[in-house]
Write an enzyme that holds these catalytic residues in place. Structure first.
Site, mmCIF file in Angstrom:
data_model
loop_
_atom_site.group_PDB
_atom_site.id
_atom_site.type_symbol
_atom_site.label_atom_id
_atom_site.label_comp_id
_atom_site.label_asym_id
_atom_site.label_seq_id
_atom_site.Cartn_x
_atom_site.Cartn_y
_atom_site.Cartn_z
ATOM 1 N N GLU A 1 4.788 26.460 7.932
ATOM 2 C CA GLU A 1 5.984 27.465 7.629
ATOM 3 C C GLU A 1 5.204 28.711 8.016
ATOM 4 O OE1 GLU A 1 9.003 27.923 6.061
ATOM 5 O OE2 GLU A 1 9.035 25.590 6.159
ATOM 6 N N HIS B 1 -2.980 45.682 -0.104
ATOM 7 C CA HIS B 1 -4.446 45.349 0.175
ATOM 8 C C HIS B 1 -4.783 44.569 -0.629
ATOM 9 C CE1 HIS B 1 -8.587 45.408 1.087
ATOM 10 N NE2 HIS B 1 -9.090 46.348 0.366
HETATM 11 P P1 13P Z 1 -9.635 51.618 -4.969
HETATM 12 O O1 13P Z 1 -10.244 51.359 -6.461
HETATM 13 O O2 13P Z 1 -10.090 53.036 -4.483
HETATM 14 O O3 13P Z 1 -8.422 51.384 -4.645
HETATM 15 O O4 13P Z 1 -10.768 50.931 -3.752
HETATM 16 C C1 13P Z 1 -10.756 49.493 -3.956
HETATM 17 C C2 13P Z 1 -10.711 48.711 -2.633
HETATM 18 O O5 13P Z 1 -10.290 47.516 -2.650
HETATM 19 C C3 13P Z 1 -11.376 49.630 -1.614
HETATM 20 O O6 13P Z 1 -11.246 48.749 -0.227
HETATM 21 ZN ZN ZN Z 2 -10.635 46.759 -0.459
#
Ligand code: 13P
Ligand code: ZN
Length: 273
Positions: free
Chosen positions: A170, A140
Site C-alpha cells: 500500500e 513530528h
Molecule cells: P519539544 O518538546 O520542544 O517539542 O521538542 C521535542 C522534539 O522532538 C525536538 O525535536
Molecule cells: Zn524530535
C-alpha cells in the site's frame, strides 16, 4: 462547554494520545501543529484572548500572516496532554508580517510552543502552497524503526523511498511522491526549519536522520495515517534486514508501476528502475 469538547481540539488531543500509545513519544519527544480553518476559529473565538506579547521565530512566511495554530508545548510530554491539555498545548496567532507568534489560549504556567515551531511553521508555509491551501497538519514523531534505518541506509530520498515502497504494497498509494531525507542537523532552530521545508516542496514527509520523521496532511487522519504507514514499512524492512536471510523476492519497479496504474496515482519515476 469546555474548549476541549470542540471537535478540532478533540481531534488534536486524540492524535497526541494515539502517537503516545504507538511508542513514538518518549518523554517530550515529538510535536504537533494544526492550522485552524476560519470556521474553527469562529467556534473557538469566545475562548481566545492574547495572553502574552509577540515572540519572533527567526523564520518568516508571508502566506501564514494572521493564521492561528494549535501547537504542542515545548518540553511537554504527549503522555500528559489528554489529562491536562491547557498546560501542555495551546493556540497561537501569527502577526501581520508572518514572523512572530503570541499565545491566545493554553500553554499555561509560562509554556511556549514546541522548539520545532520554526520547522512546523516553514513546512506549513510550503505545504500550503504545494497543496493549494489544503494542508493543515504538521506532525513530528520519534519513530524507532525509521530512525534505526537512518544508520544503515544511504541518506538519500531514492534509497528510503524504494525501501519503504517495497516493504508494504500500500505504500506507493499512500505516498506516491516518496519521502525526502534531511541529513543529521541540530534540532530546534531556523537552519533545520529551512532545510526541512526545502524537502517538503517535493515530499509530504521528511526523514530526519537519527532523529525521526515529519509528516504533513490535510487532516489528522491523513497525517497520522502517513506517519503510521511509513513507520510500519520501516519496521518490516528492518525485520527483513535483521533476519539474516537473503532477499529472494520483492516488489519490483514494474510491480510498482502496476500498483500506480490500478490505484490511479503518479509515482516519482526517478525512484523506479
Ligand atoms: P519539544 O518538546 O520542544 O517539542 O521538542 C521535542 C522534539 O522532538 C525536538 O525535536
Ligand atoms: Zn524530535
Amino acid at each position: 462547554m469546555s474548549i476541549l469538547e470542540i471537535p478540532v481540539m478533540r481531534g488534536f488531543v486524540r492524535l497526541c494520545n494515539d502517537g503516545w500509545h504507538q511508542g513514538w513519544h518518549e518523554r517530550n519527544g515529538g510535536n504537533l501543529t494544526y492550522r485552524l480553518k476560519e470556521s474553527e476559529v469562529e467556534s473557538l473565538k469566545k475562548y481566545l484572548l492574547p495572553a502574552r506579547g509577540w515572540v519572533n521565530m527567526g523564520v518568516q512566511a508571508k502566506n501564514l500572516a494572521y493564521e492561528r495554530f494549535i501547537t504542542t508545548g515545548s518540553g511537554k510530554f504527549f503522555r500528559n496532554i489528554e489529562q491536562s491539555a491547557a498546560e501542555n498545548i495551546g493556540i497561537v496567532e501569527i502577526n501581520a508580517t508572518g514572523d512572530s507568534w503570541r499565545t491566545v489560549w493554553g500553554l499555561e504556567a509560562g509554556a511556549v510552543p514546541t522548539s520545532e515551531f520554526p520547522s512546523h511553521f516553514m513546512n506549513h508555509s510550503i505545504r500550503k502552497i504545494a497543496t493549494g491551501g489544503l494542508n493543515r497538519v504538521i506532525y513530528h514523531a520519534h519513530t524507532p524503526n525509521l530512525i534505526a534505518l537512518t544508520y544503515i541506509l544511504p541518506l538519500e530520498s531514492r534509497e528510503f523511498t524504494r525501501a519503504l515502497w517495497q516493504s508494504a504494497t500500500e505504500c506507493p498509494v499512500v505516498f506516491p511522491e516518496g519521502v525526502g531525507v534531511v541529513p543529521w542537523m541540530v534540532p530546534g532552530g531556523a537552519d533545520i526549519a529551512k532545510a526541512t521545508s526545502e524537502i517538503m516542496k517535493s515530499y509530504p514527509a521528511a526523514v530526519w536522520a537519527h532523529h525521526g520523521l515529519f509528516c504533513s496532511g490535510k487532516d489528522f487522519d491523513e497525517t497520522f495515517g502517513l506517519m503510521h504507514t511509513i513507520e510500519e514499512a520501516a519496521n518490516i524492512h528492518l525485520k527483513v534486514l535483521s533476519s539474516g536471510r537473503p532477499i529472494l523476492q520483492t516488489i519490483t519497479s514494474d510491480n510498482l508501476r502496476q500498483i500506480a496504474k490500478a490505484f490511479n496515482v503518479k509515482l516519482n519515476e526517478a525512484f523506479l528502475d
